[in-house]
Motif scaffolding. Structure first.
Motif, PDB file in Angstrom:
ATOM      1  N   LEU A  78       0.699  -1.298  -0.191  1.00 61.33           N
ATOM      2  CA  LEU A  78      -0.274  -0.163   0.315  1.00 61.33           C
ATOM      3  C   LEU A  78       1.036   0.962  -0.102  1.00 61.33           C
ATOM      4  O   LEU A  78       0.819   2.262  -1.199  1.00 61.33           O
ATOM      5  N   PRO A  79       1.717   1.668   1.149  1.00 62.18           N
ATOM      6  CA  PRO A  79       2.526   2.176   0.944  1.00 62.18           C
ATOM      7  C   PRO A  79       3.377   2.799  -0.542  1.00 62.18           C
ATOM      8  O   PRO A  79       4.025   3.672  -0.761  1.00 62.18           O
ATOM      9  N   ILE A  85       2.597   6.344  -7.487  1.00 63.29           N
ATOM     10  CA  ILE A  85       2.250   7.138  -7.834  1.00 63.29           C
ATOM     11  C   ILE A  85       2.669   8.786  -7.915  1.00 63.29           C
ATOM     12  O   ILE A  85       2.163   9.504  -8.523  1.00 63.29           O
ATOM     13  N   LEU A  86       2.981   8.682  -6.921  1.00 57.90           N
ATOM     14  CA  LEU A  86       3.233  10.418  -6.283  1.00 57.90           C
ATOM     15  C   LEU A  86       5.103  10.014  -6.749  1.00 57.90           C
ATOM     16  O   LEU A  86       4.606  11.726  -7.012  1.00 57.90           O
ATOM     17  N   THR A  87       5.506   9.448  -6.764  1.00 56.09           N
ATOM     18  CA  THR A  87       6.942  10.388  -7.297  1.00 56.09           C
ATOM     19  C   THR A  87       7.458   9.483  -8.456  1.00 56.09           C
ATOM     20  O   THR A  87       8.485  10.183  -9.218  1.00 56.09           O
ATOM     21  N   ALA A  92      13.064   5.580  -5.048  1.00 55.90           N
ATOM     22  CA  ALA A  92      11.947   5.525  -3.508  1.00 55.90           C
ATOM     23  C   ALA A  92      11.431   4.403  -3.864  1.00 55.90           C
ATOM     24  O   ALA A  92      10.828   4.085  -2.221  1.00 55.90           O
ATOM     25  N   ILE A  93      10.713   4.373  -4.638  1.00 50.77           N
ATOM     26  CA  ILE A  93       9.745   2.952  -4.397  1.00 50.77           C
ATOM     27  C   ILE A  93       9.621   1.966  -3.721  1.00 50.77           C
ATOM     28  O   ILE A  93       9.412   1.283  -3.040  1.00 50.77           O
ATOM     29  N   VAL A  94      11.448   1.444  -4.617  1.00 55.55           N
ATOM     30  CA  VAL A  94      12.480   0.348  -3.564  1.00 55.55           C
ATOM     31  C   VAL A  94      13.038   0.097  -2.228  1.00 55.55           C
ATOM     32  O   VAL A  94      11.737  -0.411  -1.397  1.00 55.55           O
ATOM     33  N   ILE A  95      12.931   1.554  -2.249  1.00 52.49           N
ATOM     34  CA  ILE A  95      13.086   1.647  -0.308  1.00 52.49           C
ATOM     35  C   ILE A  95      12.088   1.600   0.840  1.00 52.49           C
ATOM     36  O   ILE A  95      11.863   0.703   1.862  1.00 52.49           O
TER      37      ILE A  95
END
Length: 108
Positions: A78-79, A85-87, A92-95
């Motif tokens: 979920l996060p 979607i936001l970035t 960032a997605i992996v982290i």
């Protein structure tokens, strides 16, 4: 440790068999002008593969039953999806995905 000739040839043969289907298509089409519809079609292949892998990791399969959703990977996604979607930043997605899963495993 010694490497026998047969073992070395087997490893090299496996490497060759693995590399040929990955490199040969690129070598064959690098000078060709592909039609626009084919390029559009091929642009969706990585997304389709990643989606299939993502959804498969969320599902728990048991013989004779409908697949159910694994709770921890679903909650961690979920996060991660919100970050995507936001970035739209892969790092960032992996982290966020790794941190979400780590925190959930620590807390639950």
């Amino acid at each position: 440790m010694t490497v026998h000739e047969y073992t070395l040839l087997t490893i090299l043969g496996c490497a060759l068999v693995t590399l040929i289907p990955r490199i040969l298509p690129f070598l064959l089409v690098r000078k060709m002008k592909l039609p626009e519809f084919l390029l559009r079609y091929l642009s969706y292949v990585p997304l389709a593969i990643l989606t299939a892998l993502f959804v498969q990791s969320l599902l728990q399969k048991e013989a004779g039953q409908f697949p159910s959703i694994k709770l921890l990977p679903f909650l961690a996604s979920l996060p991660t999806i919100l970050t995507a979607i936001l970035t739209k930043s892969l790092i960032a997605i992996v982290i966020i995905g790794v941190l979400s899963m780590a925190l959930l495993r620590l807390l639950i």
